[in-house]
Design a protein around this motif. Structure first.
Motif, PDB file in Angstrom:
ATOM      1  N   GLN A  24      40.124  39.214  44.542  1.00  0.00           N
ATOM      2  CA  GLN A  24      40.495  39.229  43.122  1.00  0.00           C
ATOM      3  C   GLN A  24      39.800  40.364  42.358  1.00  0.00           C
ATOM      4  N   SER A  25      38.502  40.536  42.592  1.00  0.00           N
ATOM      5  CA  SER A  25      37.768  41.581  41.856  1.00  0.00           C
ATOM      6  C   SER A  25      38.257  42.967  42.262  1.00  0.00           C
ATOM      7  N   GLY A  26      38.713  43.101  43.506  1.00  0.00           N
ATOM      8  CA  GLY A  26      39.248  44.380  43.960  1.00  0.00           C
ATOM      9  C   GLY A  26      40.581  44.688  43.309  1.00  0.00           C
ATOM     10  N   VAL A  27      41.525  43.776  43.437  1.00  0.00           N
ATOM     11  CA  VAL A  27      42.879  44.003  42.900  1.00  0.00           C
ATOM     12  C   VAL A  27      42.828  44.261  41.385  1.00  0.00           C
ATOM     13  N   CYS A  34      44.157  39.500  37.653  1.00  0.00           N
ATOM     14  CA  CYS A  34      44.821  38.634  38.623  1.00  0.00           C
ATOM     15  C   CYS A  34      43.972  37.424  38.958  1.00  0.00           C
ATOM     16  N   GLU A  35      44.602  36.487  39.643  1.00  0.00           N
ATOM     17  CA  GLU A  35      43.909  35.334  40.201  1.00  0.00           C
ATOM     18  C   GLU A  35      44.369  35.173  41.648  1.00  0.00           C
ATOM     19  N   ILE A  36      43.443  34.889  42.532  1.00  0.00           N
ATOM     20  CA  ILE A  36      43.783  34.609  43.930  1.00  0.00           C
ATOM     21  C   ILE A  36      43.231  33.234  44.272  1.00  0.00           C
ATOM     22  N   LEU A  41      48.619  34.942  45.055  1.00  0.00           N
ATOM     23  CA  LEU A  41      48.109  35.971  44.146  1.00  0.00           C
ATOM     24  C   LEU A  41      48.978  35.949  42.898  1.00  0.00           C
ATOM     25  N   SER A  42      48.361  35.794  41.729  1.00  0.00           N
ATOM     26  CA  SER A  42      49.091  35.896  40.458  1.00  0.00           C
ATOM     27  C   SER A  42      48.546  37.107  39.722  1.00  0.00           C
ATOM     28  N   VAL A  54      53.336  37.565  37.481  1.00  0.00           N
ATOM     29  CA  VAL A  54      54.068  37.732  38.725  1.00  0.00           C
ATOM     30  C   VAL A  54      53.282  37.043  39.834  1.00  0.00           C
ATOM     31  N   ASP A  55      53.979  36.169  40.572  1.00  0.00           N
ATOM     32  CA  ASP A  55      53.326  35.432  41.654  1.00  0.00           C
ATOM     33  C   ASP A  55      53.739  35.985  43.015  1.00  0.00           C
TER      34      ASP A  55
END
Lengths: 141, 141
Positions: A24-27, A34-36, A41-42, A54-55
């Motif tokens: 999550q911290s990377g994306v 985002c949330e993972i 992944l959202s 977007v999911d």
């Protein structure tokens, strides 16, 4: 069927590259907030969380080698998988990015291809300098 | 056959966009040092002029609408045409960029696709801010 396909060499280890696309911290550092959780992944685009969510279902995750997503709710849910394939390179690592399943190379395909050009450079910059260019820093193309 | 295809909206007039892709001072501001004469475009990459010179024949030039090149000496001479198609957009202009004639979507295709993502953003930035990111400012991917 057509695919969006990019190859980018990044001066970072395959391990660091995998973390940047899988965590999550990377994306959030190169793409968008985002949330993972629970193999989903959202990603949130736009000024508020409700503007555009977007999911993606996480289809596969092979640490330091490959990660794939399928959009389950959002503009790409009728398209195919997003695949990040990582290999070692003499300068660090090599990323092959693919977004498969496009029936046509229409305006939306061409827009998304240009956007991925930007976000993959944001990913490279994040890994090489510590600072990416996540949304809303992306150009309004 | 496959094509590299990008769509980018630019906040500049079709006239300004056409000049940026058709004139020597324009191309040099977002792509690389170049010379345009006698229906030929020569682009110079690398630290000195001799490092890598690529020649393109100018196939067609319809002011403010379309420009096309064919690489006549360099890494793309076996590929197809480069085509810049310009249309009006409510925000200024819309560029459809195509590089046709790729037999395979191999590593070189994927590398060039990512590079065009960068250089088309350099073109957009040049037209919108006055400062592009021409070679050697491009990322080493």
């Amino acid at each position: 069927m057509h695919s969006i396909l990019h190859r980018v060499v990044i001066e970072a280890s395959p391990e660091a590259l995998y973390q940047a696309v899988a965590e999550q911290s990377g994306v959030a550092a190169w793409w968008s907030k985002c949330e993972i959780a629970n193999e989903q992944l959202s990603v949130f685009f736009g000024p508020s969380d409700d503007e555009m969510r977007v999911d993606f279902a996480i289809l596969s995750a092979q640490p330091n080698e490959e990660l794939s997503w399928q959009c389950s709710a959002g503009p790409w849910q009728e398209k195919g998988a997003f695949v990040f394939t990582i290999s070692a390179d003499e300068r660090g690592s090599c990323l092959h990015f693919a977004h498969h399943g496009w029936e046509e190379t229409d305006d939306f395909y061409q827009h998304c291809n240009a956007k991925w050009g930007f976000f993959l450079l944001s990913l490279k910059q994040y890994l090489e300098t510590g600072a990416g260019m996540p949304h809303p820093n992306d150009p309004n193309i």
